[in-house]
Write a protein that holds these residues in place. Structure first.
Motif, PDB file in Angstrom:
ATOM      1  N   HIS A   1     -35.737   8.777  84.267  1.00 56.24           N
ATOM      2  CA  HIS A   1     -35.124   7.836  83.327  1.00 56.24           C
ATOM      3  C   HIS A   1     -36.129   6.765  82.893  1.00 56.24           C
ATOM      4  N   CYS A   2     -37.053   6.418  83.777  1.00 52.72           N
ATOM      5  CA  CYS A   2     -38.043   5.371  83.509  1.00 52.72           C
ATOM      6  C   CYS A   2     -39.381   5.910  83.037  1.00 52.72           C
ATOM      7  N   SER A   3     -39.567   7.216  83.020  1.00 54.67           N
ATOM      8  CA  SER A   3     -40.862   7.806  82.696  1.00 54.67           C
ATOM      9  C   SER A   3     -40.802   8.558  81.365  1.00 54.67           C
ATOM     10  N   LYS A   4     -41.857   8.413  80.583  1.00 51.67           N
ATOM     11  CA  LYS A   4     -41.891   9.082  79.290  1.00 51.67           C
ATOM     12  C   LYS A   4     -42.528  10.464  79.340  1.00 51.67           C
ATOM     13  N   ASP A   5     -43.331  10.743  80.373  1.00 49.71           N
ATOM     14  CA  ASP A   5     -44.121  11.979  80.343  1.00 49.71           C
ATOM     15  C   ASP A   5     -43.863  12.929  81.507  1.00 49.71           C
ATOM     16  N   LYS A   6     -42.800  12.733  82.241  1.00 51.92           N
ATOM     17  CA  LYS A   6     -42.507  13.613  83.376  1.00 51.92           C
ATOM     18  C   LYS A   6     -41.318  14.516  83.059  1.00 51.92           C
ATOM     19  N   VAL A   7     -41.373  15.728  83.599  1.00 53.13           N
ATOM     20  CA  VAL A   7     -40.301  16.718  83.469  1.00 53.13           C
ATOM     21  C   VAL A   7     -40.062  17.302  84.854  1.00 53.13           C
ATOM     22  N   PHE A   8     -38.831  17.692  85.147  1.00 57.54           N
ATOM     23  CA  PHE A   8     -38.510  18.280  86.447  1.00 57.54           C
ATOM     24  C   PHE A   8     -37.673  19.526  86.227  1.00 57.54           C
ATOM     25  N   ASN A   9     -37.898  20.544  87.058  1.00 61.30           N
ATOM     26  CA  ASN A   9     -37.146  21.799  86.990  1.00 61.30           C
ATOM     27  C   ASN A   9     -36.195  21.898  88.176  1.00 61.30           C
ATOM     28  N   TRP A  10     -34.928  22.089  87.883  1.00 61.89           N
ATOM     29  CA  TRP A  10     -33.921  22.234  88.938  1.00 61.89           C
ATOM     30  C   TRP A  10     -33.559  23.710  89.045  1.00 61.89           C
ATOM     31  N   ALA A  11     -33.432  24.212  90.278  1.00 63.56           N
ATOM     32  CA  ALA A  11     -33.197  25.642  90.457  1.00 63.56           C
ATOM     33  C   ALA A  11     -31.816  25.985  91.016  1.00 63.56           C
ATOM     34  N   GLU A  12     -31.359  25.305  92.059  1.00 64.73           N
ATOM     35  CA  GLU A  12     -30.124  25.699  92.764  1.00 64.73           C
ATOM     36  C   GLU A  12     -28.932  24.892  92.251  1.00 64.73           C
ATOM     37  N   ILE A  13     -28.033  25.558  91.568  1.00 61.11           N
ATOM     38  CA  ILE A  13     -26.949  24.872  90.879  1.00 61.11           C
ATOM     39  C   ILE A  13     -25.815  24.485  91.827  1.00 61.11           C
ATOM     40  N   GLY A  14     -25.638  25.199  92.913  1.00 60.44           N
ATOM     41  CA  GLY A  14     -24.577  24.846  93.860  1.00 60.44           C
ATOM     42  C   GLY A  14     -24.728  23.424  94.385  1.00 60.44           C
ATOM     43  N   TYR A  15     -25.938  23.050  94.746  1.00 60.94           N
ATOM     44  CA  TYR A  15     -26.172  21.686  95.213  1.00 60.94           C
ATOM     45  C   TYR A  15     -26.019  20.671  94.082  1.00 60.94           C
ATOM     46  N   LEU A  16     -26.406  21.033  92.875  1.00 64.92           N
ATOM     47  CA  LEU A  16     -26.242  20.125  91.751  1.00 64.92           C
ATOM     48  C   LEU A  16     -24.752  19.894  91.474  1.00 64.92           C
ATOM     49  N   ALA A  17     -23.955  20.945  91.553  1.00 65.63           N
ATOM     50  CA  ALA A  17     -22.508  20.808  91.364  1.00 65.63           C
ATOM     51  C   ALA A  17     -21.922  19.891  92.439  1.00 65.63           C
ATOM     52  N   ARG A  18     -22.398  20.028  93.663  1.00 70.12           N
ATOM     53  CA  ARG A  18     -21.941  19.160  94.757  1.00 70.12           C
ATOM     54  C   ARG A  18     -22.297  17.711  94.466  1.00 70.12           C
ATOM     55  N   TRP A  19     -23.505  17.476  93.942  1.00 69.99           N
ATOM     56  CA  TRP A  19     -23.928  16.119  93.606  1.00 69.99           C
ATOM     57  C   TRP A  19     -23.022  15.529  92.522  1.00 69.99           C
ATOM     58  N   TYR A  20     -22.657  16.343  91.531  1.00 73.37           N
ATOM     59  CA  TYR A  20     -21.779  15.859  90.462  1.00 73.37           C
ATOM     60  C   TYR A  20     -20.426  15.420  90.993  1.00 73.37           C
ATOM     61  N   GLU A  21     -19.956  16.033  92.068  1.00 73.33           N
ATOM     62  CA  GLU A  21     -18.693  15.611  92.681  1.00 73.33           C
ATOM     63  C   GLU A  21     -18.794  14.179  93.204  1.00 73.33           C
ATOM     64  N   ASP A  22     -19.967  13.792  93.716  1.00 78.33           N
ATOM     65  CA  ASP A  22     -20.179  12.476  94.326  1.00 78.33           C
ATOM     66  C   ASP A  22     -20.709  11.415  93.383  1.00 78.33           C
ATOM     67  N   ALA A  23     -21.422  11.815  92.347  1.00 76.20           N
ATOM     68  CA  ALA A  23     -22.145  10.855  91.515  1.00 76.20           C
ATOM     69  C   ALA A  23     -21.194   9.918  90.786  1.00 76.20           C
ATOM     70  N   ASP A  24     -21.607   8.650  90.695  1.00 77.55           N
ATOM     71  CA  ASP A  24     -20.820   7.729  89.876  1.00 77.55           C
ATOM     72  C   ASP A  24     -21.051   8.081  88.404  1.00 77.55           C
ATOM     73  N   ALA A  25     -20.150   7.637  87.552  1.00 76.26           N
ATOM     74  CA  ALA A  25     -20.181   8.036  86.143  1.00 76.26           C
ATOM     75  C   ALA A  25     -21.485   7.647  85.455  1.00 76.26           C
ATOM     76  N   SER A  26     -22.034   6.500  85.786  1.00 77.02           N
ATOM     77  CA  SER A  26     -23.267   6.035  85.159  1.00 77.02           C
ATOM     78  C   SER A  26     -24.451   6.923  85.506  1.00 77.02           C
ATOM     79  N   ARG A  27     -24.592   7.261  86.784  1.00 74.39           N
ATOM     80  CA  ARG A  27     -25.719   8.104  87.210  1.00 74.39           C
ATOM     81  C   ARG A  27     -25.546   9.531  86.673  1.00 74.39           C
ATOM     82  N   ALA A  28     -24.334  10.044  86.683  1.00 74.16           N
ATOM     83  CA  ALA A  28     -24.085  11.383  86.145  1.00 74.16           C
ATOM     84  C   ALA A  28     -24.430  11.434  84.657  1.00 74.16           C
ATOM     85  N   GLN A  29     -24.116  10.372  83.926  1.00 82.37           N
ATOM     86  CA  GLN A  29     -24.446  10.328  82.503  1.00 82.37           C
ATOM     87  C   GLN A  29     -25.957  10.256  82.291  1.00 82.37           C
ATOM     88  N   LYS A  30     -26.663   9.508  83.146  1.00 82.71           N
ATOM     89  CA  LYS A  30     -28.129   9.465  83.060  1.00 82.71           C
ATOM     90  C   LYS A  30     -28.713  10.863  83.230  1.00 82.71           C
TER      91      LYS A  30
END
Length: 142
Positions: free
Chosen positions: A58-87
């Protein structure tokens, strides 16, 4: 220093000197249930990883990240507050977070049955399509 990290560091430092460019592709490799339960691993590692990359990207202009395992990402979405999920969603929309493979988990490439590999990839891709739209689901997998 771990041997692989040493090799990557040397290649990154010496590459330009011998005439080639080096591209480092940061990505996840989160083994579900490998050394602890999925929930323990999520609480101890995954939650921090997603929160951290969301803040850093969110603070960097030149970095990119690749996410691979969606099960853990879905779990994170269950916990994330609305602001962080929107980011996170905004980072996906602008291409700073991309998805590599994107199965529900990283299946075992050595002994996976074809049907189970396809099923878990389909499950992961469906989550991405529902959450971020079809443009953000990978067009390949392994």
């Amino acid at each position: 220093m771990h041997c692989a990290a040493l090799v990557v560091t040397l290649v990154a430092l010496l590459g330009p000197c011998v005439g080639f460019d080096v591209f480092l592709c940061p990505h996840t490799h989160l083994d579900a249930g490998w050394t602890s339960t999925c929930e323990e691993y999520y609480q101890q590692k995954v939650k921090f990883i997603v929160d951290s990359i969301t803040d850093v990207l969110h603070c960097s202009k030149d970095k990119v990240f690749n996410w691979a395992e969606i099960g853990y990402l879905a779990r994170w979405y269950e916990d994330a507050d609305a602001s962080r999920a929107q980011k996170f969603k905004d980072l996906v929309a602008c291409g700073k977070i991309q998805f590599a493979g994107a199965g529900w988990v990283q299946h075992d490439e050595c002994v996976a049955h074809g049907r189970s590999a396809i099923n878990q990839m389909t499950h992961g891709h469906r989550f991405l399509i529902d959450m971020f739209g079809a443009d953000h689901a990978p067009t390949f997998g392994w």
